[in-house]
Design a protein around this motif. Structure first.
Motif, PDB file in Angstrom:
ATOM      1  N   GLN A 462       1.417   2.906   1.829  1.00  0.00           N
ATOM      2  CA  GLN A 462       1.956   4.128   0.960  1.00  0.00           C
ATOM      3  C   GLN A 462       1.024   4.469   0.050  1.00  0.00           C
ATOM      4  O   GLN A 462       0.838   6.013  -0.294  1.00  0.00           O
ATOM      5  N   ALA A 463       0.075   4.021  -0.779  1.00  0.00           N
ATOM      6  CA  ALA A 463      -0.835   4.383  -1.682  1.00  0.00           C
ATOM      7  C   ALA A 463      -1.913   5.148  -0.516  1.00  0.00           C
ATOM      8  O   ALA A 463      -2.431   6.219  -1.154  1.00  0.00           O
ATOM      9  N   ARG A 464      -2.368   4.531   0.460  1.00  0.00           N
ATOM     10  CA  ARG A 464      -3.257   5.425   1.289  1.00  0.00           C
ATOM     11  C   ARG A 464      -2.852   6.667   1.740  1.00  0.00           C
ATOM     12  O   ARG A 464      -3.352   7.579   1.976  1.00  0.00           O
ATOM     13  N   LEU A 465      -1.346   6.779   1.961  1.00  0.00           N
ATOM     14  CA  LEU A 465      -0.692   8.026   2.322  1.00  0.00           C
ATOM     15  C   LEU A 465      -0.996   9.208   1.208  1.00  0.00           C
ATOM     16  O   LEU A 465      -0.918  10.381   1.471  1.00  0.00           O
ATOM     17  N   ALA A 467      -3.649   9.615  -0.440  1.00  0.00           N
ATOM     18  CA  ALA A 467      -5.009  10.204  -0.307  1.00  0.00           C
ATOM     19  C   ALA A 467      -4.848  11.285   0.861  1.00  0.00           C
ATOM     20  O   ALA A 467      -5.538  12.199   0.688  1.00  0.00           O
ATOM     21  N   VAL A 468      -4.139  11.113   1.770  1.00  0.00           N
ATOM     22  CA  VAL A 468      -4.250  11.968   2.838  1.00  0.00           C
ATOM     23  C   VAL A 468      -3.207  13.280   2.479  1.00  0.00           C
ATOM     24  O   VAL A 468      -3.783  14.442   2.586  1.00  0.00           O
ATOM     25  N   GLU A 469      -2.290  13.182   1.791  1.00  0.00           N
ATOM     26  CA  GLU A 469      -1.587  14.382   1.225  1.00  0.00           C
ATOM     27  C   GLU A 469      -2.419  15.064   0.265  1.00  0.00           C
ATOM     28  O   GLU A 469      -2.113  16.185   0.303  1.00  0.00           O
ATOM     29  N   GLU A 470      -2.865  14.451  -0.732  1.00  0.00           N
ATOM     30  CA  GLU A 470      -3.632  15.118  -1.713  1.00  0.00           C
ATOM     31  C   GLU A 470      -5.349  15.600  -1.433  1.00  0.00           C
ATOM     32  O   GLU A 470      -5.586  16.379  -2.141  1.00  0.00           O
ATOM     33  N   GLY A 471      -5.667  14.809  -0.298  1.00  0.00           N
ATOM     34  CA  GLY A 471      -7.054  15.371  -0.020  1.00  0.00           C
ATOM     35  C   GLY A 471      -8.106  14.617  -0.872  1.00  0.00           C
ATOM     36  O   GLY A 471      -9.209  15.118  -1.236  1.00  0.00           O
ATOM     37  N   LEU A 472      -7.627  13.562  -1.599  1.00  0.00           N
ATOM     38  CA  LEU A 472      -8.547  12.809  -2.492  1.00  0.00           C
ATOM     39  C   LEU A 472      -9.059  11.433  -2.100  1.00  0.00           C
ATOM     40  O   LEU A 472      -7.967  10.860  -1.550  1.00  0.00           O
ATOM     41  N   PRO A 473      -9.876  10.972  -2.599  1.00  0.00           N
ATOM     42  CA  PRO A 473     -10.335   9.271  -2.449  1.00  0.00           C
ATOM     43  C   PRO A 473      -9.609   8.600  -3.187  1.00  0.00           C
ATOM     44  O   PRO A 473      -8.918   8.914  -4.205  1.00  0.00           O
ATOM     45  N   LEU A 474      -9.351   7.263  -2.950  1.00  0.00           N
ATOM     46  CA  LEU A 474      -8.559   6.449  -3.636  1.00  0.00           C
ATOM     47  C   LEU A 474      -9.365   5.117  -3.789  1.00  0.00           C
ATOM     48  O   LEU A 474      -9.770   4.526  -2.975  1.00  0.00           O
ATOM     49  N   ILE A 475      -9.349   4.747  -4.965  1.00  0.00           N
ATOM     50  CA  ILE A 475      -9.875   3.665  -5.427  1.00  0.00           C
ATOM     51  C   ILE A 475      -8.434   2.393  -5.612  1.00  0.00           C
ATOM     52  O   ILE A 475      -7.985   2.843  -6.454  1.00  0.00           O
ATOM     53  N   ARG A 476      -8.478   1.302  -5.039  1.00  0.00           N
ATOM     54  CA  ARG A 476      -7.315   0.547  -5.261  1.00  0.00           C
ATOM     55  C   ARG A 476      -7.754  -0.972  -5.493  1.00  0.00           C
ATOM     56  O   ARG A 476      -8.404  -1.649  -4.489  1.00  0.00           O
ATOM     57  N   ALA A 477      -7.577  -1.272  -6.826  1.00  0.00           N
ATOM     58  CA  ALA A 477      -7.927  -2.569  -7.176  1.00  0.00           C
ATOM     59  C   ALA A 477      -6.783  -3.511  -7.429  1.00  0.00           C
ATOM     60  O   ALA A 477      -5.780  -3.059  -8.294  1.00  0.00           O
ATOM     61  N   ALA A 478      -6.552  -4.867  -6.631  1.00  0.00           N
ATOM     62  CA  ALA A 478      -5.079  -5.325  -6.588  1.00  0.00           C
ATOM     63  C   ALA A 478      -5.882  -6.821  -6.875  1.00  0.00           C
ATOM     64  O   ALA A 478      -6.828  -7.391  -6.334  1.00  0.00           O
ATOM     65  N   ASN A 479      -4.884  -7.520  -7.906  1.00  0.00           N
ATOM     66  CA  ASN A 479      -5.231  -8.749  -8.200  1.00  0.00           C
ATOM     67  C   ASN A 479      -5.191  -9.852  -7.087  1.00  0.00           C
ATOM     68  O   ASN A 479      -6.342 -10.441  -7.033  1.00  0.00           O
ATOM     69  N   THR A 480      -4.357  -9.903  -6.169  1.00  0.00           N
ATOM     70  CA  THR A 480      -4.254 -10.813  -4.936  1.00  0.00           C
ATOM     71  C   THR A 480      -4.707  -9.796  -3.654  1.00  0.00           C
ATOM     72  O   THR A 480      -4.759 -10.630  -2.615  1.00  0.00           O
ATOM     73  N   GLY A 481      -5.033  -8.617  -3.631  1.00  0.00           N
ATOM     74  CA  GLY A 481      -5.233  -7.687  -2.552  1.00  0.00           C
ATOM     75  C   GLY A 481      -3.935  -6.955  -2.162  1.00  0.00           C
ATOM     76  O   GLY A 481      -2.869  -7.341  -2.617  1.00  0.00           O
TER      77      GLY A 481
END
Length: 545
Positions: A462-465, A467-481
């Motif tokens: 859902q977070a990746r989508l 990026a597609v909607e807005e035309g922006l790159p995404l940095i995603r830092a997750a504790n466990t991945g």
């Protein structure tokens, strides 16, 4: 197929309810991490046949409005939705097992009651669809209008929970997901319902062969067009990188148990710094070339900005050329806002920017809090029966006042998203002209509550989508991945697997020109819903005319 369709249409009682629930459950196979998109055909085709079978003998005004038929459709729609949400959200129960001595008693609520409550939305959608129902292909638009509206309501009513929208069946497949750049997740949801329901007309008992076949053929053509659009968009090759930016994402895989406590604060912080400085190449100083170090959501069992020793330790461990961006709880006393009024201390789930010398340069407070996780709805009532929020903060977190861009030296303006703020389409950027200035989205999260279940994969999808909607790159830092760097087309350029301790190095892709969704969704959204309702109404009027 005809015989099976007739069985579904004519079924009654528990066989009918069970068939509806099983059909809904199969749809969850179209979601991450399985991502078998054709599985969404089963619930959507079954929905048409189930609503066909909801016809009831009406008298008086009911002959015009069809109330009994609508209620029968709503009931079977609830069972259909219950199966879908139970199969797609079963992993919520993992959070109740993190501290079983406190929360095990509430496990049935997380696993059964939440899907049961969410099922009220498709129940409403089935009822609306039946109100617009007709006997031919036009009923596909009735289903699209009804279920689409129920999903829109689910995205904002009671603070909203658009997790596992039907459109994620397309959104989980990168080529089909490119349609979100034009229509967003809500548009993909409408397309998913319409196109996946189309084969239901193949089993229609009346009408010419062409009339029965046409919806499926047109749906196949539409799918090919969507695939072609996506392939063309992805064929543009990799985007350019933002110059002079070298990212490092730290994924500590910190357990959500008793070891995460204030008593272990020094050990926890030392572990983060050692991991962050891990060598990933021939240079033993891992942070030497890193410009931006990213830590996940709320990694500290203390208030970072109020702990000068911790800030000093961080400053001593990092080169002056490295900026730390980290999740952190933030505290603010009423007296600090209005001197002379002691009041209480407010806690915020925040992202903070730490520069040279351990100075906190900027901070963003989470706006969209998680019910029951970060705060308790009807707080006094629920605490009286022994229920508390999962995050151990006195009184729960307070919500931030507004979405805003985060100022991080060396990065384009950052649109921050904490945890599930990333699942709300059209609501991940600040409102107004400030949105157009964003150059990157940053999502910090802690999915450790849900272990190695499907939940973290669904969150990433859902977070990746976005990026597609807005035309922006995404940095995603997750504790466990799963921690990842995503380009503005939704392509994952680097990632760390779930339940893995490590660091992820990478460059930052540049943003692309604003998408159609980013520029015109406020206009496109009502147009799509009006089109679905319009075609459904025309078919219903022709039937009753």
């Amino acid at each position: 197929m005809f015989d099976f369709a007739q069985w579904v249409v004519l079924s009654a009682g528990w066989p009918r309810r069970l068939a509806a629930a099983l059909a809904g459950a199969v749809g969850a196979l179209a979601l991450a991490p399985v991502d078998v998109m054709p599985a969404m055909l089963v619930p959507m085709v079954a929905a048409v046949w189930l609503i066909d079978g909801a016809a009831r003998r009406e008298t008086g005004l009911g002959r015009v409005l069809g109330w009994r038929s609508c209620m029968a459709a709503a009931v079977v729609g609830w069972w259909w939705g219950f199966g879908y949400f139970l199969a797609g959200l079963w992993w919520l129960g993992a959070a109740f097992l993190v501290e079983p001595d406190r929360y095990l008693w509430a496990l049935p609520f997380g696993v059964v009651a939440v899907p049961a409550g969410l099922a009220l939305f498709p129940a409403f959608g089935f009822g609306v669809a039946r109100l617009l129902w007709s006997s031919g292909p036009g009923r596909l638009f009735a289903l699209t209008a009804g279920l689409g509206t129920s999903e829109w309501l689910r995205s904002w009513l009671f603070t909203g929970f658009p997790w596992n929208a039907y459109g994620m069946a397309f959104g989980g497949t990168l080529t089909l997901a490119q349609g979100a750049s034009a229509f967003g997740l809500e548009g993909l949801t409408l397309l998913t319902i319409l196109l996946c329901a189309a084969p239901a007309t193949l089993a229609d008992p009346v009408g010419s062969r062409l009339r029965r076949l046409a919806p499926t053929v047109l749906a196949a053509v539409a799918m090919l067009v969507l695939l072609g659009f996506g392939a063309h968009r992805l064929d543009r090759g990799p985007t350019r990188d933002v110059p002079n930016v070298r990212l490092r994402l730290m994924q500590p895989d910190t357990p959500e148990d008793g070891s995460f406590s204030y008593a272990n604060k020094d050990k926890i912080l030392a572990g983060y710094l050692a991991l962050s400085n891990r060598a990933t190449g021939p240079d033993p100083d891992g942070l030497k070339t890193v410009t931006h170090l990213i830590w996940p959501e709320s990694p500290f069992p203390f208030i970072l900005s109020r702990d000068p020793d911790a800030l000093g330790t961080i400053a001593a461990a990092m080169p002056d050329s490295t900026v730390l961006v980290t999740g952190a709880a933030r505290a603010e006393r009423d007296a600090e806002i209005n001197p002379g009024q002691p009041g209480r201390t407010h806690y915020f789930n925040a992202i903070q920017v730490v520069g040279p010398g351990g100075t906190v340069l900027d901070s963003y407070d989470k706006v969209h809090l998680v019910p029951f996780g970060e705060y308790l709805p009807f707080d006094a009532l629920l605490r009286a029966v022994g229920l508390t929020n999962f995050v151990h903060v006195p009184g729960g977190f307070d919500a931030g006042t507004r979405r805003r861009l985060l100022d991080v030296p060396g990065l384009p303006p950052v649109a921050p998203q904490i945890c599930y703020e990333a699942i709300f389409p059209g609501a991940v950027l600040p409102e107004g002209p400030e949105a157009g200035k964003a150059g990157v989205m940053l999502n910090v999260t802690n999915d450790g509550w849900f272990g190695t279940t499907a939940g973290p994969y669904q969150h990433l999808a859902q977070a990746r989508l976005r990026a597609v909607e807005e035309g922006l790159p995404l940095i995603r830092a997750a504790n466990t991945g799963v921690s990842a760097i995503v380009d503005p087309y939704g392509r994952i350029t680097a990632s760390l697997p779930l339940d893995t301790v490590g660091v992820l190095d990478g460059t930052l892709p540049q943003r692309i020109a604003p998408t159609l969704f980013a520029r015109h969704w406020g206009t496109l959204q009502p147009a799509l819903y009006l089109a679905a309702f319009g075609f459904a109404l025309l078919s219903a009027i022709r039937r009753r005319g």
